[in-house]
Design a protein around this motif. Sequence first.
Motif, PDB file in Angstrom:
ATOM      1  N   PRO A  44       7.539   8.395  -9.866  1.00 45.10           N
ATOM      2  CA  PRO A  44       7.312   7.855  -8.328  1.00 45.10           C
ATOM      3  C   PRO A  44       6.073   9.225  -8.119  1.00 45.10           C
ATOM      4  O   PRO A  44       6.344  10.437  -7.983  1.00 45.10           O
ATOM      5  CB  PRO A  44       8.988   7.795  -7.497  1.00 45.10           C
TER       6      PRO A  44
ATOM      7  N   ARG B 287      14.044   2.708  -6.518  1.00 43.73           N
ATOM      8  CA  ARG B 287      11.840   2.446  -6.209  1.00 43.73           C
ATOM      9  C   ARG B 287      11.471   1.239  -5.606  1.00 43.73           C
ATOM     10  O   ARG B 287      12.484   0.638  -5.118  1.00 43.73           O
ATOM     11  CB  ARG B 287      11.442   1.787  -7.509  1.00 43.73           C
ATOM     12  N   LEU B 288       9.881   1.530  -5.116  1.00 44.69           N
ATOM     13  CA  LEU B 288       9.653   0.961  -4.545  1.00 44.69           C
ATOM     14  C   LEU B 288       8.839  -0.682  -5.229  1.00 44.69           C
ATOM     15  O   LEU B 288       7.884  -0.017  -5.869  1.00 44.69           O
ATOM     16  CB  LEU B 288       8.221   1.327  -3.514  1.00 44.69           C
TER      17      LEU B 288
ATOM     18  N   SER C 253       9.149   0.710   3.326  1.00 41.37           N
ATOM     19  CA  SER C 253      10.198   0.345   2.584  1.00 41.37           C
ATOM     20  C   SER C 253      10.560  -0.684   2.143  1.00 41.37           C
ATOM     21  O   SER C 253      11.477  -0.501   1.999  1.00 41.37           O
ATOM     22  CB  SER C 253      11.576   1.916   2.442  1.00 41.37           C
TER      23      SER C 253
ATOM     24  N   ASP D 208       4.344   9.935  -1.857  1.00 42.70           N
ATOM     25  CA  ASP D 208       4.035   9.575  -1.317  1.00 42.70           C
ATOM     26  C   ASP D 208       5.320   7.771  -1.486  1.00 42.70           C
ATOM     27  O   ASP D 208       5.676   7.431  -0.404  1.00 42.70           O
ATOM     28  CB  ASP D 208       2.113   8.467  -1.061  1.00 42.70           C
ATOM     29  N   GLU D 209       5.333   7.686  -2.937  1.00 49.66           N
ATOM     30  CA  GLU D 209       6.541   6.740  -2.793  1.00 49.66           C
ATOM     31  C   GLU D 209       7.881   7.243  -2.378  1.00 49.66           C
ATOM     32  O   GLU D 209       9.071   6.953  -1.915  1.00 49.66           O
ATOM     33  CB  GLU D 209       6.453   6.612  -3.894  1.00 49.66           C
TER      34      GLU D 209
ATOM     35  N   SER E 157       0.480  -1.235   0.129  1.00 51.49           N
ATOM     36  CA  SER E 157       0.423  -0.054  -0.149  1.00 51.49           C
ATOM     37  C   SER E 157       0.814   1.163   0.075  1.00 51.49           C
ATOM     38  O   SER E 157       0.469   1.876  -0.016  1.00 51.49           O
ATOM     39  CB  SER E 157      -0.902  -0.004   1.221  1.00 51.49           C
ATOM     40  N   CYS E 158       2.219   0.748  -0.100  1.00 51.29           N
ATOM     41  CA  CYS E 158       2.583   2.240   0.158  1.00 51.29           C
ATOM     42  C   CYS E 158       2.951   2.859   0.826  1.00 51.29           C
ATOM     43  O   CYS E 158       3.149   4.789   1.126  1.00 51.29           O
ATOM     44  CB  CYS E 158       2.704   3.450  -1.629  1.00 51.29           C
TER      45      CYS E 158
ATOM     46  N   CYS F 258       6.382  -2.074  -5.333  1.00 55.47           N
ATOM     47  CA  CYS F 258       4.489  -2.450  -4.771  1.00 55.47           C
ATOM     48  C   CYS F 258       4.390  -1.674  -6.329  1.00 55.47           C
ATOM     49  O   CYS F 258       3.171  -1.540  -6.695  1.00 55.47           O
ATOM     50  CB  CYS F 258       4.379  -2.026  -3.805  1.00 55.47           C
ATOM     51  N   GLN F 259       5.430  -0.223  -6.659  1.00 58.16           N
ATOM     52  CA  GLN F 259       4.609   0.387  -7.202  1.00 58.16           C
ATOM     53  C   GLN F 259       5.203   0.941  -8.972  1.00 58.16           C
ATOM     54  O   GLN F 259       5.025   1.333  -9.678  1.00 58.16           O
ATOM     55  CB  GLN F 259       5.184   2.078  -6.817  1.00 58.16           C
TER      56      GLN F 259
END
Length: 199
Positions: A149, A168-169, A131, A152-153, A127-128, A171-172
């Motif tokens: 990004p 980067r994350l 990390s 939030d990210e 869900s961002c 999940c994104q």
Amino acid sequence: MSTSKVVATMLPRLRPTATRSVRPMAQTLRRYIKPSIVVPLPATRIRSSHGPARRAPQPPSLQTRPFSASAAVSHGHIDPPKPGEELYVTFIDKEGGEHKLAVSKGDNLLDIAQAHDLEMEGACGGSCACSTCHVIVLDQDYYDRMPEPDDDENDMLDLAFGLQETSRLGCQVVMTPELDGLRVKLPSMTRNLQSKDFN
């Protein structure tokens, strides 16, 4: 002591006038007690001022109902790609091992890693808000093909261990045909700080 044993023990001690109201309670309890631990209620006598004592009606025998549960959809569940529509992503784990995986369009890196038992935590469930799915994109060209990004990210990346220019994350990052051949490295450590830790 289990609830059914308490009911079975207390039922004979109740006053005769209260016995009639206990039966619905016992039937209600039976719905929530596992059949393997239910003790049959003892036979009781109902005394009435209008005649001799008579035997109280017994509850119907316990019926077992089949138990079923739907499968839980766990994080990391992905569908295999259709033939001819495969996209490839390579993960480089903490020990330096390479894992080249065929994935589908629309899968994110967190789900892909978890579905293939790679060490990517995803503490917030994608869900961002943490990390722990931090990845480092190895090729600047692929990094530039990704959407920027969002705020939030970026906020969560500020909390990531070993942050780099191409971080980067997972999940994104959603796989698209433009990202076919993507190579990402998992950082040597993760830091489990979540956005709720700062509210």
